[in-house]
Design a protein around this motif. Structure first.
Motif, PDB file in Angstrom:
ATOM      1  N   GLN A 151       0.835  -1.212   0.000  1.00  0.00           N
ATOM      2  CA  GLN A 151       0.000   0.000   0.000  1.00  0.00           C
ATOM      3  C   GLN A 151       0.865   1.256   0.000  1.00  0.00           C
ATOM      4  O   GLN A 151       0.563   2.229  -0.695  1.00  0.00           O
ATOM      5  CB  GLN A 151      -0.915  -0.012   1.218  1.00  0.00           C
ATOM      6  N   LEU A 152       1.946   1.241   0.780  1.00  0.00           N
ATOM      7  CA  LEU A 152       2.839   2.399   0.823  1.00  0.00           C
ATOM      8  C   LEU A 152       3.490   2.624  -0.528  1.00  0.00           C
ATOM      9  O   LEU A 152       3.605   3.765  -1.013  1.00  0.00           O
ATOM     10  CB  LEU A 152       3.901   2.201   1.908  1.00  0.00           C
ATOM     11  N   ASP A 153       3.917   1.529  -1.195  1.00  0.00           N
ATOM     12  CA  ASP A 153       4.529   1.666  -2.520  1.00  0.00           C
ATOM     13  C   ASP A 153       3.520   2.216  -3.528  1.00  0.00           C
ATOM     14  O   ASP A 153       3.872   3.036  -4.394  1.00  0.00           O
ATOM     15  CB  ASP A 153       5.048   0.310  -2.991  1.00  0.00           C
ATOM     16  N   ALA A 154       2.253   1.783  -3.420  1.00  0.00           N
ATOM     17  CA  ALA A 154       1.238   2.257  -4.357  1.00  0.00           C
ATOM     18  C   ALA A 154       0.972   3.742  -4.166  1.00  0.00           C
ATOM     19  O   ALA A 154       0.852   4.498  -5.146  1.00  0.00           O
ATOM     20  CB  ALA A 154      -0.051   1.454  -4.172  1.00  0.00           C
ATOM     21  N   VAL A 155       0.875   4.182  -2.910  1.00  0.00           N
ATOM     22  CA  VAL A 155       0.666   5.604  -2.644  1.00  0.00           C
ATOM     23  C   VAL A 155       1.854   6.420  -3.134  1.00  0.00           C
ATOM     24  O   VAL A 155       1.700   7.492  -3.744  1.00  0.00           O
ATOM     25  CB  VAL A 155       0.426   5.838  -1.144  1.00  0.00           C
ATOM     26  N   THR A 156       3.061   5.912  -2.906  1.00  0.00           N
ATOM     27  CA  THR A 156       4.266   6.619  -3.343  1.00  0.00           C
ATOM     28  C   THR A 156       4.295   6.742  -4.862  1.00  0.00           C
ATOM     29  O   THR A 156       4.616   7.813  -5.416  1.00  0.00           O
ATOM     30  CB  THR A 156       5.520   5.889  -2.844  1.00  0.00           C
ATOM     31  N   ALA A 157       3.966   5.633  -5.547  1.00  0.00           N
ATOM     32  CA  ALA A 157       3.970   5.666  -7.018  1.00  0.00           C
ATOM     33  C   ALA A 157       2.915   6.616  -7.553  1.00  0.00           C
ATOM     34  O   ALA A 157       3.118   7.266  -8.592  1.00  0.00           O
ATOM     35  CB  ALA A 157       3.734   4.251  -7.551  1.00  0.00           C
ATOM     36  N   GLU A 158       1.788   6.716  -6.860  1.00  0.00           N
ATOM     37  CA  GLU A 158       0.714   7.607  -7.315  1.00  0.00           C
ATOM     38  C   GLU A 158       1.066   9.073  -7.117  1.00  0.00           C
ATOM     39  O   GLU A 158       0.786   9.916  -7.990  1.00  0.00           O
ATOM     40  CB  GLU A 158      -0.571   7.271  -6.561  1.00  0.00           C
ATOM     41  N   LEU A 159       1.704   9.377  -5.987  1.00  0.00           N
ATOM     42  CA  LEU A 159       1.931  10.780  -5.655  1.00  0.00           C
ATOM     43  C   LEU A 159       3.230  11.338  -6.207  1.00  0.00           C
ATOM     44  O   LEU A 159       3.370  12.554  -6.357  1.00  0.00           O
ATOM     45  CB  LEU A 159       1.926  10.955  -4.127  1.00  0.00           C
ATOM     46  N   THR A 160       4.197  10.487  -6.502  1.00  0.00           N
ATOM     47  CA  THR A 160       5.516  10.983  -6.943  1.00  0.00           C
ATOM     48  C   THR A 160       5.426  11.863  -8.180  1.00  0.00           C
ATOM     49  O   THR A 160       5.953  12.988  -8.186  1.00  0.00           O
ATOM     50  CB  THR A 160       6.469   9.791  -7.174  1.00  0.00           C
TER      51      THR A 160
END
Length: 534
Positions: free
Chosen positions: A415-424
């Motif tokens: 979940q953290l990786d998905a949020v990071t990929a979305e917001l970067t």
């Protein structure tokens, strides 16, 4: 009147008329009606006759009245009654001023017809509740059961309301000869020449149903609170629990024994060293002091016992407290404490860090254990085995990667990786727009040239999430990420709006940390390392 006149016989009509204050003709008509055999009772007027009700004569009266008594947020903001008591008399005056002539009695009848009644304020709104409130109650219950099952003492502590000492009015009533109330002063101003005040600090033994009250005369400080517990232990605790090596204290979140009071912790550490006890403290969540057992199992009975009795001296207060009993077997002991306790005592960060104190994994700000200094190492090992506290190590977490722990972020690694990929990409584009506005022209250097950012975009997102989780201050995060505080502030300012815009609500964490050592100790737990897959 006619019936009475007939009973009196000759001269009865005149006598009844004079007694009733009516004319003789009226009485004579009544006599004629009785003698003619006509129905004595019945409608005098035709249907629909008589004076009309006010609401029928004035169709706008009811609406005008309801407009005045509606809640303030819906009523007329310009009404002079908005900030005054809305009695029927004042309502009638305001309606008359608006052109609706009506009496106070009619206003009362109309309000009752509309379902209104006189009501007092109801204490039902508790305000914002901590999301972990119920969980903390369960945690306190589990800790109490664990101590009680092993024969360890569990006490509830708090400071009762300060009492004026002297001939002052005390709420309540008591039986006395009629017309002979106790004479007291007409005011409650503190008499500087008298014995001033009394500060009852209570200790309630939950298992034994025994109260112990230390009546102070100086200040309600953390030193006074711990001194009261120490006096209880010397007078009762060590005799009632000769084999005890642990003590559980449940206390409010504020006051002299509040969870933010540093002096409370340092004094408890000194008490643990003197007694050899391992002292665990569990605080009630903020705003829930009424559920502290000492309030309704001890203090309420003390107040009822001395109701209506002026507390003329400290001896009267101590004797009244000691005489408190209940049908369920409560007994109370009380002692007078004439020692002085200084206010304004400062406790430094270094002194707090040096305490043999270990914060529990669940809400370490509310739940913590203080160990005797000479048994600190053994206690740390026992704490690790019990999993309720965390041993402290000196090293800090090694870089931002260690801070990706799911217990800290509230997300799984995926979940953290998905949020990071979305917001970067969103963050990078936003930063480029801001820089373009500042330059006022196109980029002169190629992307990636020049000074490097102190934090990568992924680390900025992680820092903002940890701050949203409220695991610590920005200063603590700056130490963990090895940057200055302004870098963390800028990261939070940039990331938080984008998180909210894309529906990512970050709930607060149960754990709270003050230093990098606290975070390191939390991450060093073996079970924690097993389930951490980041």
């Amino acid at each position: 009147m006619a019936a009475e006149a007939r009973l009196l016989g000759h001269g009865g009509i005149r006598a009844v008329a004079q007694a009733a204050g009516v004319s003789e003709t009226t009485v004579r008509k009544g006599v004629d009606e009785l003698e003619s055999g006509a129905e004595p009772l019945g409608r005098v007027r035709r249907p629909g006759g008589g004076r009309k009700k006010a609401v029928e004569l004035d169709p706008g009266l009811r609406a005008a009245l309801l407009g005045l008594v509606e809640p303030d947020e819906r009523g007329d903001p310009m009404s002079p009654l908005r900030w005054t008591t809305k009695s029927t008399r004042k309502l009638a005056e305001e309606l008359t001023r608006q052109g609706h002539r009506v009496s106070a009695d009619t206003v009362g009848d109309l309000l009752r017809d509309e379902g209104f009644s006189l009501q007092a304020n109801a204490k039902t709104v508790e305000g914002a509740q901590n999301p972990d409130r119920d969980a903390q109650f369960h945690y306190i219950n589990e800790q109490a059961k664990a101590h009680i099952d092993t024969g360890q003492p569990v006490i509830s502590v708090d400071t009762k309301k300060k009492e004026l000492v002297g001939d002052y009015k005390n709420a309540g009533r008591q039986w006395r000869p009629a017309g002979e109330p106790v004479q007291v002063k007409t005011h409650d101003f503190l008499d500087r020449q008298g014995p001033a005040k009394a500060i009852p600090y209570g200790i309630y033994d939950i298992v034994a149903n025994i109260g112990w009250v230390n009546v102070g005369t100086d200040h309600d400080t953390a030193a006074f609170a711990v001194a009261s517990i120490s006096r209880w232990w010397q007078a009762r605790g060590r005799h009632d629990y000769p084999a005890a090596n642990r003590l559980l204290i449940t206390a409010d979140a504020g006051g002299s024994n509040g969870h933010r009071t540093r002096a409370w912790k340092t004094e408890l550490a000194a008490l643990a060293a003197r007694t050899g006890l391992e002292i665990t403290v569990c605080h009630m969540p903020p705003g829930t002091s009424k559920w502290n057992k000492i309030e309704h199992r001890l203090f309420s009975h003390i107040s009822m016992n001395w109701r209506g009795k002026p507390l003329t001296s400290h001896d009267v207060i101590v004797s009244s407290i000691a005489a408190t009993t209940t049908r369920t077997g409560l007994t109370v002991e009380a002692r007078l404490d004439t020692d002085t306790y200084d206010t304004g005592v400062k406790v430094t960060d270094a002194e707090i860090d040096a305490l043999p104190m270990h914060r529990h994994r669940f809400h370490g700000d509310w739940n913590y254990t203080l160990h005797p200094a000479d048994t600190q190492s053994a206690s740390q090992a026992a704490d690790a085995a019990r999993e309720d506290t965390v041993p402290v190590r000196a090293a800090a977490p090694s870089g931002p990667a260690a801070l990706r722990d799911p217990e800290l972020t509230g997300m799984t690694c995926g979940q953290l990786d998905a949020v990071t990929a979305e917001l970067t990409p969103l963050l990078d584009r936003r930063r480029e727009e801001i820089r373009h506005q500042r330059r006022g022209t196109a980029r002169h250097r190629s992307r990636g040239a020049g000074a490097k950012d102190k934090l990568e975009t992924a680390d900025r997102i992680l820092a903002a999430i940890l701050y949203q989780r409220k695991i610590g201050t920005q200063e603590l995060l700056a130490q963990l990420f090895e940057v200055d505080r302004s870098t963390i502030t800028n990261a939070v300012t940039e990331v938080r709006p984008i998180l909210e815009q894309h529906g990512h609500r970050i709930p607060a964490a149960a754990a709270r940390f003050r230093t990098p050592k606290d975070v390191a100790a939390y991450l060093d737990d073996t079970q924690h390392e097993i389930k951490t897959a980041c």
